[in-house]
Design an enzyme around this catalytic site. Structure first.
Site, PDB file in Angstrom:
ATOM      1  N   LYS A  81      -4.509  12.244   6.826  1.00 20.33           N
ATOM      2  CA  LYS A  81      -4.598  12.455   5.381  1.00 20.33           C
ATOM      3  C   LYS A  81      -4.291  13.879   4.897  1.00 20.33           C
ATOM      4  O   LYS A  81      -4.172  14.104   3.693  1.00 20.33           O
ATOM      5  CB  LYS A  81      -6.004  12.077   4.884  1.00 20.33           C
ATOM      6  CG  LYS A  81      -6.276  10.581   4.957  1.00 20.33           C
ATOM      7  CD  LYS A  81      -5.433   9.845   3.954  1.00 20.33           C
ATOM      8  CE  LYS A  81      -5.481   8.358   4.112  1.00 20.33           C
ATOM      9  NZ  LYS A  81      -4.180   7.705   4.144  1.00 20.33           N
TER      10      LYS A  81
ATOM     11  N   TYR B 230      -5.564   3.692   4.627  1.00 19.15           N
ATOM     12  CA  TYR B 230      -4.589   4.370   5.491  1.00 19.15           C
ATOM     13  C   TYR B 230      -3.229   4.439   4.799  1.00 19.15           C
ATOM     14  O   TYR B 230      -2.568   5.478   4.822  1.00 19.15           O
ATOM     15  CB  TYR B 230      -4.475   3.631   6.830  1.00 19.15           C
ATOM     16  CG  TYR B 230      -3.780   4.434   7.914  1.00 19.15           C
ATOM     17  CD1 TYR B 230      -4.497   5.063   8.918  1.00 19.15           C
ATOM     18  CD2 TYR B 230      -2.390   4.568   7.933  1.00 19.15           C
ATOM     19  CE1 TYR B 230      -3.872   5.811   9.905  1.00 19.15           C
ATOM     20  CE2 TYR B 230      -1.743   5.314   8.903  1.00 19.15           C
ATOM     21  CZ  TYR B 230      -2.488   5.925   9.889  1.00 19.15           C
ATOM     22  OH  TYR B 230      -1.850   6.665  10.861  1.00 19.15           O
TER      23      TYR B 230
ATOM     24  N   TYR C 188      -4.427   4.148  18.133  1.00 17.04           N
ATOM     25  CA  TYR C 188      -5.662   4.930  18.102  1.00 17.04           C
ATOM     26  C   TYR C 188      -6.615   4.246  19.081  1.00 17.04           C
ATOM     27  O   TYR C 188      -6.967   3.081  18.878  1.00 17.04           O
ATOM     28  CB  TYR C 188      -6.304   4.896  16.711  1.00 17.04           C
ATOM     29  CG  TYR C 188      -5.544   5.643  15.623  1.00 17.04           C
ATOM     30  CD1 TYR C 188      -4.435   5.072  15.000  1.00 17.04           C
ATOM     31  CD2 TYR C 188      -5.965   6.905  15.206  1.00 17.04           C
ATOM     32  CE1 TYR C 188      -3.756   5.761  13.986  1.00 17.04           C
ATOM     33  CE2 TYR C 188      -5.296   7.589  14.193  1.00 17.04           C
ATOM     34  CZ  TYR C 188      -4.196   7.013  13.593  1.00 17.04           C
ATOM     35  OH  TYR C 188      -3.530   7.679  12.604  1.00 17.04           O
TER      36      TYR C 188
ATOM     37  N   HIS D 227       6.635   2.260   9.411  1.00 15.64           N
ATOM     38  CA  HIS D 227       5.690   1.568  10.288  1.00 15.64           C
ATOM     39  C   HIS D 227       4.916   0.522   9.507  1.00 15.64           C
ATOM     40  O   HIS D 227       4.540   0.746   8.362  1.00 15.64           O
ATOM     41  CB  HIS D 227       4.716   2.572  10.916  1.00 15.64           C
ATOM     42  CG  HIS D 227       5.319   3.311  12.065  1.00 15.64           C
ATOM     43  ND1 HIS D 227       4.640   3.587  13.206  1.00 15.64           N
ATOM     44  CD2 HIS D 227       6.568   3.794  12.239  1.00 15.64           C
ATOM     45  CE1 HIS D 227       5.444   4.221  14.046  1.00 15.64           C
ATOM     46  NE2 HIS D 227       6.614   4.371  13.479  1.00 15.64           N
TER      47      HIS D 227
ATOM     48  N   PRO E  71      -7.894  15.088  11.545  1.00 10.62           N
ATOM     49  CA  PRO E  71      -6.582  14.428  11.471  1.00 10.62           C
ATOM     50  C   PRO E  71      -6.575  12.918  11.720  1.00 10.62           C
ATOM     51  O   PRO E  71      -5.544  12.276  11.551  1.00 10.62           O
ATOM     52  CB  PRO E  71      -5.776  15.154  12.561  1.00 10.62           C
ATOM     53  CG  PRO E  71      -6.799  15.664  13.514  1.00 10.62           C
ATOM     54  CD  PRO E  71      -8.022  15.970  12.704  1.00 10.62           C
TER      55      PRO E  71
HETATM   56  C1  PHB Z   1       0.896  12.865  14.188  1.00 10.18           C
HETATM   57  O1  PHB Z   1       1.912  12.197  14.414  1.00 10.18           O
HETATM   58  O2  PHB Z   1       0.883  14.091  14.396  1.00 10.18           O
HETATM   59  C2  PHB Z   1      -0.326  12.213  13.697  1.00 10.18           C
HETATM   60  C3  PHB Z   1      -0.295  10.880  13.329  1.00 10.18           C
HETATM   61  C4  PHB Z   1      -1.444  10.261  12.881  1.00 10.18           C
HETATM   62  C5  PHB Z   1      -2.632  10.965  12.806  1.00 10.18           C
HETATM   63  C6  PHB Z   1      -2.663  12.309  13.154  1.00 10.18           C
HETATM   64  C7  PHB Z   1      -1.507  12.930  13.610  1.00 10.18           C
HETATM   65  O3  PHB Z   1      -3.758  10.343  12.401  1.00 10.18           O
END
Ligand code: PHB
Ligand code: APR
Length: 390
Positions: free
Chosen positions: A293, A385, A198, A72, A289
């Site tokens: 991380k 990130y 997000y 990505h 989450p």
């Molecule tokens: C996930 O794909 O489970 C996932 C991805 C990004 C995050 C948290 C969980 O910040």
């Protein structure tokens, strides 16, 4: 029985440390309290930092990652119904890889099987002893027998609820909780986005991730005391449509194959070492989450610990004795990033009065406007990130 390093816990941290030690020619044994089916069945994180990918490549553990990982080039931040892309290669010349923790654990276990590694599942009453001496040992019961494993070093990769952290005298937990939780689903549907989304929405945070080109992973902010039974599949899709919707974009729905609610917390142990006992991964720290991380921190820890152990067996104890300091220094940066992402993107319903709640929400929108509008702010997000150096 005798081994060089006794590892307690076969999550990603313990399994990866085993591979690192194997590469360094160091003997190890892994003791895990659950069955291999249980360990393989846990659905957790999904994003690898570039540094994590590099480590897996160095160790030759990248075959499945290459076949199934999705590279990505950034993330989307969404607010006020508009989506803004943060372009990692352009900003910091790095990428991230979407690859489920479940797939990583499966691959690490398969590779251990082909090495003939000593991994004992369903070990009961696993207990570290004599950790402040140069001859520590671990006792456990498996197949109805009591066993004692003498070793040079014990590593606790036994997660937040494990036995190793409480074995450290005087260890403190520095922690905070959040007044919200994540409802997560897996759905059999092609992701509706190229990069992860997000989103801050007045109803709460929402996120669109994925596991493959056929499976989507999505999350919704819910209250921590909510029951999954109150969330029918139809209600989940409706909330996702509302919170993730933008003009001219369609969120594709599919069969939900898994759904659960997970609380969020931030936690760091005051030390990751006592004598010959070392903590790594969730045993030493937990992040909410939102910054993706948790898994990456576990990988960073065992990379550092592996280097320390390799140096120890070459006769240099100093990198190992610096492990806790170095790992915690990195971890505190990761903690503040995870907290920052979390607070910027969630609706703070716990704020008592309407005017303060509105103030909070608008200041988060201001923060997101600044973050998406300033190249410097975008670069700071992208740098963290995509991952700080190990
Ligand atoms: C996930 O794909 O489970 C996932 C991805 C990004 C995050 C948290 C969980 O910040
Ligand atoms: N004895 C033996 N094994 C134990 C014990 C015990 N007393 N207590 C816990 N374990 C095992 C658990 O069953 C689990 O398999 O330790 C393992 C810990 O694994 P994880 O919880 O997955 O932790 P870690 O390997 O540090 O991985 C961190 O997991 O929670 C996610 O987001 C987090 O992605 C991150 C990753």
């Amino acid at each position: 029985m005798r081994t060089q390093v006794a590892i307690i816990g076969a999550g990603p941290a313990g399994l990866l440390l085993g591979h690192i030690l194997h590469r360094a020619g160091i003997g190890f044994e892994i003791l895990e309290q659950r069955s291999s089916e249980h360990v393989l069945g846990r659905i957790r994180a999904g994003v690898l930092e570039q540094g994590s990918v590099d480590i897996l490549r160095e160790l030759g553990l990248d075959e499945d990652l290459d076949a199934h990982g999705l590279t990505h080039h950034g993330i989307y931040l969404q607010f006020e119904g508009e989506r803004h892309h943060i372009d990692f290669p352009d900003l910091v010349d790095r990428t991230v890889t979407v690859y489920g923790q479940q797939a990583l654990v499966r691959h690490l276990l398969r590779q251990h099987e082909s090495l003939g590694s000593d991994i004992r599942f369903e070990a009961q009453d696993v207990t570290p002893h004599a950790i402040d001496t140069s001859s520590p040992y671990v006792t456990a019961r498996y197949d109805g027998e009591e066993v004692r494993i003498d070793c040079d070093v014990v590593v606790g990769t036994d997660g937040y609820h494990g036995v190793c952290r409480p074995a450290i005298p005087g260890v403190r937990a520095l922690e905070r909780s959040y007044p919200y939780a994540w409802l997560g689903i897996l759905a059999d549907v092609t992701p509706s986005t190229d990069d992860l989304i997000y989103a801050l929405h007045p109803d709460g945070f929402a996120m669109h991730s994925m596991r493959s080109l056929e499976v989507s992973r999505l999350y919704l902010q819910v209250d921590p005391d909510e029951s999954i039974d109150d969330w029918s599949d139809a209600r989940i899709w409706e909330a996702l449509q509302t919170r993730l919707g933008t003009d001219g974009w369609t969120l594709h729905e599919g069969t939900i194959t898994e759904k659960s609610i997970t609380p969020m917390r931030s936690f760091v142990a005051s030390t990751l070492q006592h004598g010959r006992l070392f903590l790594a991964g969730d045993a030493g720290h937990i992040v909410p989450p939102t910054g993706a991380k948790g898994l990456n921190s576990a990988i960073a820890d065992v990379t550092l610990l592996g280097r320390g152990l390799a140096a120890l067996y070459r006769g240099d104890e100093s990198p190992l004795s610096d492990y806790s300091r170095a790992a915690l220094a990195r971890q505190w940066k990761v903690q503040q990033f995870s907290q920052w992402m979390t607070e910027m993107l969630h609706v703070h319903r716990e704020v008592a009065d309407e005017a303060s709640r509105a103030f909070r929400y608008r200041s988060q929108v201001g923060q997101l406007q600044y973050t998406t509008g300033s190249r410097n702010a975008q670069a700071a997000l992208a740098e963290q990130y995509a991952g700080l150096p190990f």
